[in-house]
Motif scaffolding. Structure first.
Motif, mmCIF file in Angstrom:
data_model
loop_
_atom_site.group_PDB
_atom_site.id
_atom_site.type_symbol
_atom_site.label_atom_id
_atom_site.label_comp_id
_atom_site.label_asym_id
_atom_site.label_seq_id
_atom_site.Cartn_x
_atom_site.Cartn_y
_atom_site.Cartn_z
ATOM 1 N N VAL A 1 0.812 -1.228 0.000
ATOM 2 C CA VAL A 1 0.000 0.000 0.000
ATOM 3 C C VAL A 1 0.841 1.272 0.000
ATOM 4 O O VAL A 1 0.354 2.348 -0.339
ATOM 5 C CB VAL A 1 -1.003 0.044 1.178
ATOM 6 C CG1 VAL A 1 -1.933 -1.138 1.133
ATOM 7 C CG2 VAL A 1 -0.311 0.114 2.493
ATOM 8 N N ALA A 2 2.077 1.182 0.378
ATOM 9 C CA ALA A 2 2.971 2.345 0.341
ATOM 10 C C ALA A 2 4.388 1.807 0.343
ATOM 11 O O ALA A 2 4.650 0.770 0.945
ATOM 12 C CB ALA A 2 2.769 3.250 1.547
ATOM 13 N N PHE A 3 5.296 2.483 -0.364
ATOM 14 C CA PHE A 3 6.672 2.005 -0.305
ATOM 15 C C PHE A 3 7.638 3.129 -0.657
ATOM 16 O O PHE A 3 7.266 4.142 -1.247
ATOM 17 C CB PHE A 3 6.898 0.826 -1.254
ATOM 18 C CG PHE A 3 7.009 1.252 -2.691
ATOM 19 C CD1 PHE A 3 5.866 1.369 -3.460
ATOM 20 C CD2 PHE A 3 8.239 1.554 -3.268
ATOM 21 C CE1 PHE A 3 5.949 1.784 -4.781
ATOM 22 C CE2 PHE A 3 8.327 1.966 -4.587
ATOM 23 C CZ PHE A 3 7.179 2.082 -5.344
ATOM 24 N N THR A 4 8.882 2.907 -0.275
ATOM 25 C CA THR A 4 9.938 3.826 -0.665
ATOM 26 C C THR A 4 11.244 3.044 -0.708
ATOM 27 O O THR A 4 11.300 1.915 -0.219
ATOM 28 C CB THR A 4 10.042 5.000 0.322
ATOM 29 O OG1 THR A 4 11.088 5.882 -0.094
ATOM 30 C CG2 THR A 4 10.364 4.514 1.722
ATOM 31 N N ILE A 5 12.242 3.617 -1.325
ATOM 32 C CA ILE A 5 13.569 2.995 -1.320
ATOM 33 C C ILE A 5 14.498 3.926 -0.549
ATOM 34 O O ILE A 5 14.675 5.097 -0.912
ATOM 35 C CB ILE A 5 14.083 2.780 -2.755
ATOM 36 C CG1 ILE A 5 13.156 1.809 -3.482
ATOM 37 C CG2 ILE A 5 15.512 2.226 -2.721
ATOM 38 C CD1 ILE A 5 13.475 1.626 -4.946
ATOM 39 N N ILE B 1 2.550 0.424 -5.903
ATOM 40 C CA ILE B 1 1.428 0.304 -4.980
ATOM 41 C C ILE B 1 0.423 -0.612 -5.634
ATOM 42 O O ILE B 1 0.052 -0.432 -6.801
ATOM 43 C CB ILE B 1 0.844 1.689 -4.653
ATOM 44 C CG1 ILE B 1 1.877 2.451 -3.820
ATOM 45 C CG2 ILE B 1 -0.484 1.554 -3.925
ATOM 46 C CD1 ILE B 1 1.453 3.807 -3.353
ATOM 47 N N TYR C 1 11.469 -0.393 1.671
ATOM 48 C CA TYR C 1 10.733 -0.339 2.924
ATOM 49 C C TYR C 1 9.315 0.058 2.576
ATOM 50 O O TYR C 1 9.091 0.917 1.735
ATOM 51 C CB TYR C 1 11.436 0.684 3.809
ATOM 52 C CG TYR C 1 10.644 1.262 4.945
ATOM 53 C CD1 TYR C 1 10.251 2.601 4.913
ATOM 54 C CD2 TYR C 1 10.322 0.505 6.061
ATOM 55 C CE1 TYR C 1 9.549 3.151 5.959
ATOM 56 C CE2 TYR C 1 9.622 1.065 7.107
ATOM 57 C CZ TYR C 1 9.237 2.383 7.055
ATOM 58 O OH TYR C 1 8.548 2.941 8.097
ATOM 59 N N GLY C 2 8.329 -0.602 3.186
ATOM 60 C CA GLY C 2 6.966 -0.235 2.827
ATOM 61 C C GLY C 2 5.940 -0.738 3.799
ATOM 62 O O GLY C 2 6.259 -1.343 4.830
ATOM 63 N N LEU C 3 4.686 -0.440 3.491
ATOM 64 C CA LEU C 3 3.555 -0.890 4.295
ATOM 65 C C LEU C 3 2.778 -1.903 3.478
ATOM 66 O O LEU C 3 2.477 -1.666 2.303
ATOM 67 C CB LEU C 3 2.641 0.281 4.654
ATOM 68 C CG LEU C 3 3.214 1.317 5.601
ATOM 69 C CD1 LEU C 3 2.254 2.475 5.761
ATOM 70 C CD2 LEU C 3 3.513 0.708 6.965
#
Lengths: 385, 394, 156
Positions: C80-84, C130, C104-106
């Protein structure tokens, strides 16, 4: 019996990346002296000291006790509040309640931080639950990047839209003698800056700064004797909604949404975009300067980029945001929320030298931090009825 | 207006709406609550307070949590207990200092006209860390911390100065420990109910002379919650509101060498404010019971002097004459005090909760007869730098 | 007399360790036992609003309600959400700088109403979006903490 309360003056240090020339107590004292000087008050006139910062940035326990020489709290009631990034605004809200209670006529509220004294992200990581959140958490930047990823996915907002926010704030900071970073940047420079956590780049984020801010709150019995232009507190509201990062719903900043609706209702604001004259928004990163405008009800979901590109939030726009430059150029974390308060009050009082918006009658300041928490205060030139 | 004065130009009833404590909840204090998180402890205390007040969480207008980042090992310690305090969609703030200070802020949020009720919580788990590292961190990092000063060693300096100036003896201090541990036997929430003698105290292991193990409070885990309400709500919710008659707080100098550690000027000032608000001119006559923050035995003696229960230097004699025992004219710490259970941050709020029970007549075996007015006290900072004094009554 | 310029000093705190032994609580402990011993994920359901939360905890925040009912949830879910994460910082848990980049994410695990925060495998960055389906990859040797899950990988 409850009293009306106004901000009658404030003081800030010139925020820098590292203040080697003062220790923490001296930094605090600098801001306090300026506030007293501006209001022509002395320590004798102060009834209460409220102070705050984020403990682990300087590694000092019981800061209200440690700072007593600099804060002016000697032999006075002195109290400390801390709620992470929202500390500064939480302090302002406390200044309001403590004076409105009628027990104290004049409160000196101090927010400060010497971020240079530690590793900021490591310290922020310790804010999160040690068993569940901390192991994988990546500090404020990581958390905010998650929000940005959802926003971009839902509405097609771009990194360029976010960069427009930075351009505005960095330009505004050039008119603010206290700001930390006082150099304009272009959209291209923002987009080319090193990627920290997709999509947040170095120039999308605030710096960390050393700085202090002191704001003096006075009751109606003394406010008008202290200054001709008190900035009256019309209302305060906040929400510290979440305990775990896992529970956060990233579709909009819910804490800001709920707190602002409560505040608008309390203060009779029906059309915030029209009725509010200036906002000092606690906006530590660029995308917040878009999404959170929607959460404040200034426009519909997904439409914030239009407000930015149309120039509505610029200094000469319909609703200037961050005339001081806001957080992107300056972030001494424990002080930042209080600086928003000082700057909003300065706009009402006509004291925002170099970055004054003309004709401000109603101003707002917000605070952000913790687990996507928000605090809001509303100020008016007119004394509340 | 007097230097650092409170707004006392008018009489109490004119300056302050009547505020009452309508609910209290405490967990038992224990050496280590292995199975419980901060959130679990606070939820227990809050649930108990709500039951006590016969209120639901929806009827709580706003919350003030009392907690400390260092003790909890988290930079935003209030985050841990948000859900457990009913923070969802409410206005909430946090005070980082003793519970008595959190209660003060909680009260002003009602007096400001913003809210009708405030829930005040406090928690800490001393068991999860190394206490001396935590208290070492309250000393300034440049000059004092490297000396290894902590709560116990700094208290030892204060005790030595106090005893030296007034001729207070180790036996007199020991009597405080004997009294309070014995009183703790009547308190189901206390950690260390004990029958000990003065000799037991004198023979206990020296921590930092003159402070011996039984002169010092223990390490404890615990939480407490208080519900404050304005007069209208108090009458609506509570069968037995306990009214706040007066409050005062004041902070002294920070560096230990900047003040005379043998007396507590900030306590005297805080007490003066509280007494003036409550209309008290003769504390021993007009106060029926006192819950004081006795982190160390000598401190209880010093605080009785600062509160005006006796002259400076007479704290030891006051106890020797039995005046602060249960049967005396000014019983001190019938709950067992901090010497019997000391969850930091929480302890001051517990003093207020205990004082509330005394006024209500609900303190069970530890009840003092005929209490109409009670005093609760908390401290903040090294060697009792800051004090907060509350007067509660019917 | 002219003011002599002096060198402005700082004081290093030393490796100021503050060790803590945090209590995990009943529900958290059950979760970690199941994770370590059986590679299974437990969540908890609120009797009032019926929401399912992971990791399990005592109180449902919005309802202020004690929860008791444990439910097993899938180790698969939707991103549902992520980033590097590309910038390195000192991990306060280990004192060591975290190696970057890492994902890293949700994740919304199937059967659960809130999200689960964890690392995401970024071997193929193009797969990170997403809505992508992900699955937990467990460590062979597990200790009873969240890192018993090595990361989540995209299964699309």
């Amino acid at each position: 019996m409850a009293k009306r309360v106004a901000v009658v003056g404030s003081g800030q240090t010139y925020h820098k990346s590292q203040r080697l020339d003062v220790n923490g107590v001296e930094l605090i004292h600098e801001a306090v002296s300026k506030a007293l000087e501006e209001t022509h008050l002395t320590r004798d006139d102060i009834d209460l000291i409220i102070i705050g910062n984020m403990d682990h940035f300087e590694g000092i326990n019981y800061v209200d006790m440690w700072s007593i020489d600099g804060s002016g709290g000697l032999m006075k009631p002195t109290i400390k509040l801390t709620t992470g990034g929202t500390t500064g605004s939480t302090l302002a809200i406390a200044g309001y309640h403590m004076v409105a209670s009628g027990l104290f006529n004049v409160a000196l509220v101090i927010g400060w931080e010497k971020n240079s004294e530690s590793d900021t992200t490591a310290a922020i990581n310790t804010a999160f639950d040690p068993v569940w959140d901390r192991l994988t958490f990546a500090g404020a930047i990581g958390g905010l990047a998650l929000e940005a990823s959802v926003y971009m996915h839902n509405y097609g907002v771009t990194e360029k839209d976010a960069a427009r926010v930075v351009v505005r704030d960095r330009k505004n900071a050039c008119g603010n003698p206290y700001a930390h970073l006082r150099k304009e940047v272009t959209i291209e420079e923002v987009l080319k800056s090193p990627m920290l956590c997709d999509p947040v780049k170095l120039l999308d984020m605030c710096p960390r700064s050393d700085g202090a801010c002191a704001v003096i709150f006075a009751s109606e019995d003394v406010a008008e004797k202290t200054t001709d232009t008190p900035a009256w507190i019309w209302g305060v509201a906040n929400r510290h909604l979440y305990t775990f990062i896992n529970d956060v719903d990233f579709h909009g900043l819910h804490s800001l949404k709920n707190a602002s609706r409560e505040l608008y209702q309390k203060c009779g604001i029906k059309e915030p975009l029209k009725e509010i004259d200036v906002i000092e928004l606690y906006q530590p990163y660029s995308f917040g300067g878009l999404l959170w405008l929607e959460s404040l009800g200034l426009c519909k979901d997904g439409e914030a980029p239009r407000l930015l590109w149309d120039g509505m939030t610029d200094m000469d726009g319909e609703l200037p945001i961050n005339p001081s430059g806001g957080v992107i150029p300056t972030n001494p974390i424990g002080a930042t929320g209080l600086i928003r308060c000082a700057e909003a009050a300065m706009q009402i009082m006509g004291k925002a030298e170099g970055h004054q918006v003309p004709g401000v009658n109603i101003a707002m300041s917000t605070g952000f931090g913790g687990c996507m928490w928000s605090d809001i205060l509303l100020y008016g030139k007119k004394r509340p009825g | 207006m007097e230097f650092g004065a409170w707004n006392l130009t008018f009489g109490y009833s004119e300056i302050m709406d009547r505020i009452a404590i309508v609910g209290i909840g405490m967990t038992k204090q224990e050496r280590r609550k292995e199975a419980e998180t901060f959130s679990d402890m606070v939820f227990e205390a809050v649930t108990k307070a709500l039951n006590d007040a016969e209120m639901t969480i929806q009827e709580i207008d706003n919350i003030v949590t009392g907690c400390n980042d260092f003790w909890d090992g988290r930079t935003i310690s209030s985050m841990a207990v948000g859900d457990a305090s009913g923070a969802w969609d409410k206005n909430i703030s946090c005070v980082e200092g003793d519970g008595t200070f959190a209660a003060l802020y909680g009260m002003t949020r009602i007096l400001s006209g913003s809210y009708a009720t405030t829930l005040v919580t406090a928690h800490s788990k001393g068991s999860e860390s190394i206490s001396s590292l935590i208290t070492n961190a309250m000393f300034d990092p440049i000059y004092t911390r490297p000396l290894g000063l902590d709560a116990i060693t700094s208290a030892a300096l204060q005790a030595r100065r106090y005893m030296d100036r007034f001729g207070i003896t180790e036996e007199q201090c020991a009597r405080v420990s004997v009294k309070n541990h014995k009183n703790a036997k009547n308190n189901p929430y206390s950690q260390l109910p004990m029958d000990i003698s003065v000799e037991d105290v004198l023979r206990s292991r020296t921590l930092a002379s003159p402070i011996k193990l039984l002169d010092a409070s223990p390490i404890s885990d615990g939480a407490c919650a208080l519900i404050l309400a304005n007069e209208k709500s108090a009458k609506r919710f509570s069968k037995h509101p306990v009214w706040i008659k007066g409050v005062g707080c004041c902070a002294d100098a920070y560096h230990l060498g900047d003040r005379d550690l043998s007396e507590s000027k900030s306590l005297e000032r805080a007490a003066k404010t509280a007494y003036q608000m409550a209309g008290i001119s003769s504390p021993i006559k007009e106060i029926d019971v006192a819950e004081l923050y006795d982190a160390f035995t000598y401190q209880e003696l010093m605080w009785t002097e600062g509160l005006g229960f006796c002259n400076k230097g007479d704290g030891g004699r006051l106890l020797e004459k039995g005046e602060t025992e249960r049967e005396g004219p000014i019983p001190v710490n019938p709950s067992g005090g901090c010497l019997s259970a000391h969850a930091v941050i929480t302890a001051g709020l517990i003093r207020m909760a205990e004082a509330t029970l005394q006024v209500r007549g609900e303190a069970g075996k530890r009840q003092i007869d005929g209490v109409k007015t009670a005093l609760a006290h908390g401290i903040n900072g090294p060697c009792g730098q800051a004090h907060c004094v509350w007067i509660l009554g019917k | 007399m002219a003011e002599t310029k002096i060198e402005l000093l700082t004081k290093y705190s030393g490796e100021a360790e503050q060790p803590f032994r945090y209590s995990i609580g009943k529900w958290g402990s059950k979760f970690l036992h199941e994770l370590r011993d059986h590679k299974r994920l437990l969540a908890i359901r609120c009797p009032k609003c019926k929401k399912v939360y992971v990791p399990p905890r005592q109180v449902c925040g919005p309802c202020f309600q004690r929860m008791e009912e444990l439910v097993e949830i899938s180790d698969q879910g939707t991103l549902v959400a992520f980033t590097i994460i590309r910038f390195s910082f000192i991990d306060p848990e280990t004192g060591i700088t975290r190696p970057v980049p890492y994902g890293y994410g949700l994740i919304k695990l199937d059967g659960c109403d809130n999200h689960f925060q964890h690392y995401i495998n970024i071997e193929d960055e193009s797969k990170m979006k997403i809505g992508a389906r992900v699955r937990a990859v467990f460590n062979e040797k597990r200790k009873g903490n969240l890192l018993d899950i090595k990361y989540f990988e995209v299964t699309d």
